[in-house]
Scaffold this motif. Structure first.
Motif, PDB file in Angstrom:
ATOM      1  N   VAL A  77       1.235  -3.668 -10.340  1.00 56.22           N
ATOM      2  CA  VAL A  77      -0.054  -3.106 -10.751  1.00 56.22           C
ATOM      3  C   VAL A  77      -0.847  -2.654  -9.533  1.00 56.22           C
ATOM      4  CG1 VAL A  77      -2.319  -3.690 -11.707  1.00 56.22           C
ATOM      5  CG2 VAL A  77      -0.238  -4.327 -12.941  1.00 56.22           C
ATOM      6  N   PHE A  78      -0.893  -3.508  -8.490  1.00 54.88           N
ATOM      7  CA  PHE A  78      -1.700  -3.160  -7.321  1.00 54.88           C
ATOM      8  C   PHE A  78      -1.016  -2.109  -6.453  1.00 54.88           C
ATOM      9  CE2 PHE A  78      -4.027  -6.915  -8.562  1.00 54.88           C
ATOM     10  CZ  PHE A  78      -5.329  -6.564  -8.241  1.00 54.88           C
ATOM     11  N   ILE A  79       0.303  -2.082  -6.422  1.00 53.72           N
ATOM     12  CA  ILE A  79       1.001  -1.005  -5.723  1.00 53.72           C
ATOM     13  C   ILE A  79       0.697   0.326  -6.396  1.00 53.72           C
ATOM     14  CG2 ILE A  79       3.298  -0.010  -5.348  1.00 53.72           C
ATOM     15  CD1 ILE A  79       4.258  -2.846  -4.667  1.00 53.72           C
ATOM     16  N   MET A  80       0.676   0.334  -7.738  1.00 52.52           N
ATOM     17  CA  MET A  80       0.351   1.567  -8.456  1.00 52.52           C
ATOM     18  C   MET A  80      -1.088   1.992  -8.189  1.00 52.52           C
ATOM     19  SD  MET A  80       2.326   1.036 -12.096  1.00 52.52           S
ATOM     20  CE  MET A  80       1.708   2.593 -12.725  1.00 52.52           C
ATOM     21  N   ARG A  81      -2.001   1.014  -8.115  1.00 55.79           N
ATOM     22  CA  ARG A  81      -3.397   1.349  -7.794  1.00 55.79           C
ATOM     23  C   ARG A  81      -3.496   1.980  -6.418  1.00 55.79           C
ATOM     24  NH1 ARG A  81      -7.795  -0.569 -10.795  1.00 55.79           N
ATOM     25  NH2 ARG A  81      -9.100  -0.168  -8.973  1.00 55.79           N
ATOM     26  N   ALA A  82      -2.772   1.395  -5.455  1.00 53.46           N
ATOM     27  CA  ALA A  82      -2.796   1.936  -4.102  1.00 53.46           C
ATOM     28  C   ALA A  82      -2.230   3.353  -4.066  1.00 53.46           C
ATOM     29  CB  ALA A  82      -2.012   1.034  -3.150  1.00 53.46           C
ATOM     30  N   LEU A  83      -1.232   3.624  -4.885  1.00 51.96           N
ATOM     31  CA  LEU A  83      -0.612   4.943  -4.895  1.00 51.96           C
ATOM     32  C   LEU A  83      -1.445   5.970  -5.656  1.00 51.96           C
ATOM     33  CD1 LEU A  83       3.124   3.972  -5.517  1.00 51.96           C
ATOM     34  CD2 LEU A  83       2.128   4.845  -3.396  1.00 51.96           C
ATOM     35  N   LEU A  84      -2.234   5.522  -6.625  1.00 47.55           N
ATOM     36  CA  LEU A  84      -2.964   6.453  -7.488  1.00 47.55           C
ATOM     37  C   LEU A  84      -4.398   6.706  -7.042  1.00 47.55           C
ATOM     38  CD1 LEU A  84      -1.731   5.237 -11.004  1.00 47.55           C
ATOM     39  CD2 LEU A  84      -1.091   7.350  -9.817  1.00 47.55           C
ATOM     40  N   ARG A  85      -4.921   5.916  -6.101  1.00 44.76           N
ATOM     41  CA  ARG A  85      -6.303   6.119  -5.684  1.00 44.76           C
ATOM     42  C   ARG A  85      -6.460   7.487  -5.037  1.00 44.76           C
ATOM     43  NH1 ARG A  85     -10.342   3.700  -7.783  1.00 44.76           N
ATOM     44  NH2 ARG A  85     -11.567   4.065  -5.886  1.00 44.76           N
ATOM     45  N   PRO A  86      -7.493   8.245  -5.392  1.00 42.46           N
ATOM     46  CA  PRO A  86      -7.702   9.561  -4.773  1.00 42.46           C
ATOM     47  C   PRO A  86      -8.246   9.436  -3.350  1.00 42.46           C
ATOM     48  CG  PRO A  86      -9.507   9.057  -6.259  1.00 42.46           C
ATOM     49  CD  PRO A  86      -8.509   7.942  -6.413  1.00 42.46           C
ATOM     50  N   HIS A  87      -8.237  10.548  -2.631  1.00 42.95           N
ATOM     51  CA  HIS A  87      -8.810  10.630  -1.271  1.00 42.95           C
ATOM     52  C   HIS A  87      -8.222   9.589  -0.336  1.00 42.95           C
ATOM     53  CE1 HIS A  87     -11.523  13.208  -3.341  1.00 42.95           C
ATOM     54  NE2 HIS A  87     -12.185  12.246  -3.925  1.00 42.95           N
ATOM     55  N   ARG A  88      -6.911   9.477  -0.346  1.00 46.62           N
ATOM     56  CA  ARG A  88      -6.273   8.493   0.532  1.00 46.62           C
ATOM     57  C   ARG A  88      -5.107   9.161   1.247  1.00 46.62           C
ATOM     58  NH1 ARG A  88      -5.557   2.822  -1.908  1.00 46.62           N
ATOM     59  NH2 ARG A  88      -7.474   2.469  -0.749  1.00 46.62           N
ATOM     60  N   GLU A  89      -5.018   8.944   2.556  1.00 45.00           N
ATOM     61  CA  GLU A  89      -3.931   9.514   3.337  1.00 45.00           C
ATOM     62  C   GLU A  89      -2.615   8.824   2.996  1.00 45.00           C
ATOM     63  OE1 GLU A  89      -4.830   9.127   7.422  1.00 45.00           O
ATOM     64  OE2 GLU A  89      -6.688  10.280   7.315  1.00 45.00           O
ATOM     65  N   PRO A  90      -1.487   9.533   3.105  1.00 41.28           N
ATOM     66  CA  PRO A  90      -0.193   8.900   2.862  1.00 41.28           C
ATOM     67  C   PRO A  90       0.035   7.660   3.719  1.00 41.28           C
ATOM     68  CG  PRO A  90       0.060  11.281   2.949  1.00 41.28           C
ATOM     69  CD  PRO A  90      -1.364  10.979   3.336  1.00 41.28           C
ATOM     70  N   SER A  91      -0.436   7.694   4.972  1.00 42.58           N
ATOM     71  CA  SER A  91      -0.266   6.523   5.841  1.00 42.58           C
ATOM     72  C   SER A  91      -1.005   5.312   5.291  1.00 42.58           C
ATOM     73  CB  SER A  91      -0.758   6.832   7.255  1.00 42.58           C
ATOM     74  OG  SER A  91      -2.128   7.201   7.245  1.00 42.58           O
ATOM     75  N   VAL A 149       0.965  -0.442   0.388  1.00 41.30           N
ATOM     76  CA  VAL A 149       2.171  -0.799  -0.365  1.00 41.30           C
ATOM     77  C   VAL A 149       2.984  -1.818   0.420  1.00 41.30           C
ATOM     78  CG1 VAL A 149       4.392   0.077  -1.192  1.00 41.30           C
ATOM     79  CG2 VAL A 149       2.293   1.336  -1.699  1.00 41.30           C
ATOM     80  N   LEU A 150       3.092  -1.601   1.723  1.00 40.13           N
ATOM     81  CA  LEU A 150       3.851  -2.531   2.570  1.00 40.13           C
ATOM     82  C   LEU A 150       3.219  -3.911   2.584  1.00 40.13           C
ATOM     83  CD1 LEU A 150       6.239  -2.738   4.560  1.00 40.13           C
ATOM     84  CD2 LEU A 150       4.627  -2.188   6.387  1.00 40.13           C
ATOM     85  N   VAL A 151       1.906  -3.975   2.746  1.00 33.17           N
ATOM     86  CA  VAL A 151       1.213  -5.269   2.787  1.00 33.17           C
ATOM     87  C   VAL A 151       1.371  -6.012   1.474  1.00 33.17           C
ATOM     88  CG1 VAL A 151      -1.070  -6.338   2.884  1.00 33.17           C
ATOM     89  CG2 VAL A 151      -0.451  -4.611   4.568  1.00 33.17           C
ATOM     90  N   ILE A 152       1.195  -5.307   0.353  1.00 35.25           N
ATOM     91  CA  ILE A 152       1.298  -5.954  -0.966  1.00 35.25           C
ATOM     92  C   ILE A 152       2.725  -6.412  -1.234  1.00 35.25           C
ATOM     93  CG2 ILE A 152       1.091  -5.572  -3.452  1.00 35.25           C
ATOM     94  CD1 ILE A 152      -1.185  -3.563  -2.766  1.00 35.25           C
ATOM     95  N   ALA A 153       3.715  -5.618  -0.803  1.00 32.26           N
ATOM     96  CA  ALA A 153       5.112  -5.963  -1.062  1.00 32.26           C
ATOM     97  C   ALA A 153       5.584  -7.124  -0.197  1.00 32.26           C
ATOM     98  CB  ALA A 153       5.999  -4.740  -0.816  1.00 32.26           C
TER      99      ALA A 153
END
Length: 481
Positions: free
Chosen positions: A21-35, A41-45
């Motif tokens: 759920v939180f990885i998806m939130r991190a991926l779907l949030r707008p105005h965020r650089e790929p880095s 994603v790395l920290v949560i995983a």
């Protein structure tokens, strides 16, 4: 299957579901650089419990829905930003600098306006003395907003000046950030101001720290430094309401700041920015402040307020810095205490030097943030390879945030060149075109340069392997921090 094994599988599935759920939130949030997405994603995983908790606390630029609504309602209730300081002075701006003011306009809709004058204050003590003198001469209103307001000599001088002004019938409004100025807000000085008739407001109240994440990030702060007196005088720069000795962090003193006193139409824009912050925290409508007709425009330069923050257009300050770096033809000089850039800013600064612009940046040798110090130095090699001159100021903590461009343009204010300033803080800056004032700022920058130690490639090569590893690891976490 044993009950313990079933429970273990259920716990594993629950943990995996929360992570997903939180990885998806991190991926779907707008105005965020790929880095930034990758880092989260790395920290949560890798660290599920700590990573999810960190994301809840710091993962999203969330000022709080109700607070954003109040801020937008405040801007909606005030007169239109375009109108508060009179007509645009576009015709007086050299063509090649026009795009810089258009970028500034895109942030708050403040137009570049002419007829302004400014004086650079010699040092922190002189800036406080000038503010106190202006407050003592005030006839109608005094508005003060600081991120950090201490109870030291400088802080008490401003407190007493406000009390004196209120006692003689001047309408005084004072606002301080709840985290940065917590000592003053919880002191007898704050209560004394209220008893004297000074109207007070707390910016971004923290409340219960345990419940604060439900209302927005606790580290999103009002970092502005604004003083407006009688709708006629304003101050802008890096200085908080505190002594240079900076009692909360004396080991890094003196704090070395740059502050300027402005007169002219740009004052109304700073007033408008103050009013928006005030109205977002109180129920008082300050629209009447802008009913008085503007005085006839006199001689002076073109200037424009740029007020960034989470309630304003995303990436406002990075785009402003990049535009100025890209516009430089001969010389670009920057002073900033905190340098944790995004990739476009680092690229723009390197590109400035590569195309032959004399590009210089000055940092403090000793930084009050060990995280920022490490991250900043991870960028040194690329800057030096591009031809950027780096100096580290050794006369205290260089806190001045200035940029001069080709001896003609100046940006002065509260914004740092770091992600916290770009994404989390409310900032205020003034962009102006004037050779005389820019010379004064450039002369001040030269004092910082002369008091700084040049950083060469040999210095960077001398870093130990462990120091390089540390610097780069901290910088890698910049999108998370």
């Amino acid at each position: 299957m044993h009950d313990s094994a079933v429970i273990a599988w259920l716990l594993f599935l629950a943990q995996a579901s929360v992570q997903l759920v939180f990885i998806m939130r991190a991926l779907l949030r707008p105005h965020r650089e790929p880095s930034s997405r990758f880092a989260w994603v790395l920290v949560i995983a890798v660290a599920p419990v700590i990573g999810v908790l960190a994301y809840v606390l710091f993962g999203e630029v969330n000022l709080g829905r109700k607070r954003v609504e109040r801020l937008r309602a405040a801007f909606g209730a005030l007169p239109a930003a375009e109108a508060v300081a009179g007509p645009s002075a576009q015709a007086e701006i050299p063509e090649r600098f026009g795009p810089l003011f258009r970028v500034g306009y895109s942030v708050n809709n403040y137009l570049p306006v002419g007829g302004n004058q400014a004086r650079l204050l010699p040092d922190s003590a002189a800036a406080i003395a000038a503010m106190v003198a202006d407050i003592d001469a005030a006839r109608h209103s005094v508005h003060v907003l600081f991120y950090i307001w201490l109870t030291d000599e400088s802080g008490r001088q401003v407190v007493e000046a406000l009390k004196r002004a209120a006692a003689r019938g001047v309408v005084c409004r004072a606002m301080a950030d709840d985290l940065g100025s917590r000592t003053l807000i919880r002191s007898a000085h704050w209560r004394d101001m209220a008893a004297s008739g000074v109207r007070l407001a707390v910016a971004l109240p923290v409340g219960n720290p345990l419940l604060r994440p439900l209302k927005g990030r606790i580290d999103m702060r009002n970092h502005r430094k604004i003083v407006v007196i009688d709708n006629a005088v304003t101050y802008c720069g890096s200085q908080n309401c505190a002594d240079a000795a900076f009692a909360v962090k004396p080991a890094f003193a003196p704090w070395v700041d740059v502050m300027a006193r402005f007169e002219g139409p740009v004052v109304r824009q700073n007033q408008h920015l103050f009013a928006s912050s005030w109205m977002a925290e109180t129920n008082e409508d300050l629209g009447a402040l802008f009913a008085d007709p503007l005085p006839a425009a006199g001689p002076g330069f073109v200037a424009q307020v740029i007020g960034s923050g989470a309630g304003v257009r995303y990436s406002a300050m990075p785009e402003t810095f990049i535009a100025m770096m890209s516009a430089a033809r001969r010389e670009l000089v920057i002073t900033t205490p905190y340098y944790v850039p995004d990739e476009p800013i680092q690229a723009a600064l390197c590109a400035s030097a590569r195309r032959g612009v004399a590009t210089t940046i000055v940092f403090p040798r000793r930084n009050d943030s060990w995280i920022v110090a490490a991250a900043s130095r991870s960028y040194y090699r690329d800057l030096l390879e591009a031809g950027v001159e780096i100096r580290e100021y050794v006369g205290g903590l260089l806190h001045a945030k200035t940029l001069t461009l080709d001896g003609e343009m100046t940006l002065i204010g509260s914004a740092n060149i770091d992600r916290r300033s770009f994404e989390l803080n409310a900032e205020n800056n003034i962009l102006l075109h004037d050779a005389a004032f820019t010379r004064a700022v450039r002369a001040r920058q030269q004092l910082f340069l002369d008091a700084g130690t040049p950083v060469s490639m040999a210095h960077v090569d001398a870093y130990s392997r462990w120091r390089r590893l540390w610097n780069n690891a901290i910088a890698m976490l910049g999108p998370v921090l």
